[in-house]
Design an enzyme around this catalytic site. Structure first.
Site, PDB file in Angstrom:
ATOM      1  N   GLU A  86      37.719  44.146  46.532  1.00 58.17           N
ATOM      2  CA  GLU A  86      36.725  44.210  45.464  1.00 58.17           C
ATOM      3  C   GLU A  86      37.298  44.821  44.178  1.00 58.17           C
ATOM      4  OE1 GLU A  86      32.531  44.275  47.818  1.00 58.17           O
ATOM      5  OE2 GLU A  86      33.509  46.229  47.651  1.00 58.17           O
ATOM      6  N   VAL A  87      38.453  44.309  43.783  1.00 61.14           N
ATOM      7  CA  VAL A  87      39.121  44.801  42.575  1.00 61.14           C
ATOM      8  C   VAL A  87      38.679  43.955  41.382  1.00 61.14           C
ATOM      9  CG1 VAL A  87      41.342  45.122  41.426  1.00 61.14           C
ATOM     10  CG2 VAL A  87      41.095  45.669  43.860  1.00 61.14           C
TER      11      VAL A  87
END
Length: 300
Positions: free
Chosen positions: A95-96
């Protein structure tokens, strides 16, 4: 990090705490893999080391533009190295969202200076952390965004931890010779209370895989995220549904009969109750809820 990033002095883990958890689990046949999730999910690091974050108002992902970031990460991993009894270390990587990098003048200039876009900067960050882990003699594990973003550019020793439900992830990663741990959202996410054990039980990680590929699926697990849960509801949320996941993982892929499995999970739940574990009734329409009527433990 602990002094300024924790909710309170009481709510933090020391190195010895981590070792104690790993050892407590090991003695009971449970493997605990330590995770230090970067560059995302790391905004608390900015409390102690604001210089490794993009800006005071845009905190993550951690900055790839300074070696201080990687020096601190290396120090944390080294501190926890002794707790990794089987040599596997989880580097996170999920979830960057790189908007804070492109909005930061200094990081944006650094990316341009190194002829990188934001995604390439993410790859640079992952490679730096992977090498830290490898140089310590550990095996890196990362969430499946590493595979879907970088594919075979990842070091071949990397274990892919799948959480997205797409079947192509495990299929493509194992076809390329990578090992996979399988924990698909949402059916194996135990904080999703409407996930019934029967649907959980019938989800097979090796569907569509050859026997060779299936041998590279080295494990899996149910995820119990604590965003909206604390110790007061932990046991009856996890159990007995986690037992359905366990039997699925250690069973041949041909074993899918829910009717035959029903007496086993009911007995397992009753056994847990007798041993003091607050396992919920497996027939509950919503996990952790009370039984729908009085009766024998074996019928609930």
């Amino acid at each position: 990090l602990a002094q300024k990033g924790a909710f309170s002095n009481y709510e933090r883990f020391t190195q010895q705490d981590v070792k104690d958890v790993v050892e407590y689990a090991r003695r009971r046949g449970v493997r605990v893999v330590v995770e230090v999730d970067t560059p995302g999910h790391a905004s608390s690091w900015c409390k102690g080391y604001p210089e490794i974050c993009p800006s005071p108002t845009c905190l993550e992902p951690l900055s790839p533009a300074t070696n201080v970031t990687f020096d601190i990460i290396a120090g944390v991993i080294k501190d926890l190295q002794d707790a990794t009894i089987d040599g596997v270390f989880h580097i996170g990587g999920d979830e960057v969202k790189t908007a804070c990098w492109t909005q930061s003048p200094s990081i944006s200039a650094w990316l341009q200076q190194h002829n990188m876009n934001a995604t390439e900067g993410y790859g640079y960050f992952v490679n730096r952390v992977t090498n830290i882990v490898l140089n310590l003699g550990l095996t890196p594990t990362g969430w499946d965004e590493l595979w879907t973003t970088f594919g075979t550019k990842l070091d071949k020793k990397t274990i892919i931890h799948q959480w997205h439900p797409q079947p192509t992830i495990v299929k493509e990663a194992t076809a390329a010779g990578y090992r996979v741990v399988w924990s698909p959202n949402s059916l194996w996410y135990l904080d999703h209370l409407n996930n019934n054990w029967t649907a959980i039980y019938q989800l097979e990680p090796c569907t569509g895989l050859s026997d060779t590929q299936c041998s590279l699926v080295i494990g899996g697990g149910g995820e119990m995220w604590g965003n909206k849960l604390d110790a007061s509801g932990l046991q009856d949320t996890i159990w007995p549904r986690m037992g359905a996941i366990a039997e699925r993982l250690w069973s041949d892929r041909s074993i899918t009969d829910v009717v035959k499995a029903t007496p086993r999970i009911r007995y397992f739940r009753c056994l847990l109750n007798r041993r003091g574990v607050q396992a919920a009734a497996p027939s509950n329409p919503v996990a952790a809820s009370a039984p729908t009527m009085p009766g024998s433990c074996f019928d609930q």
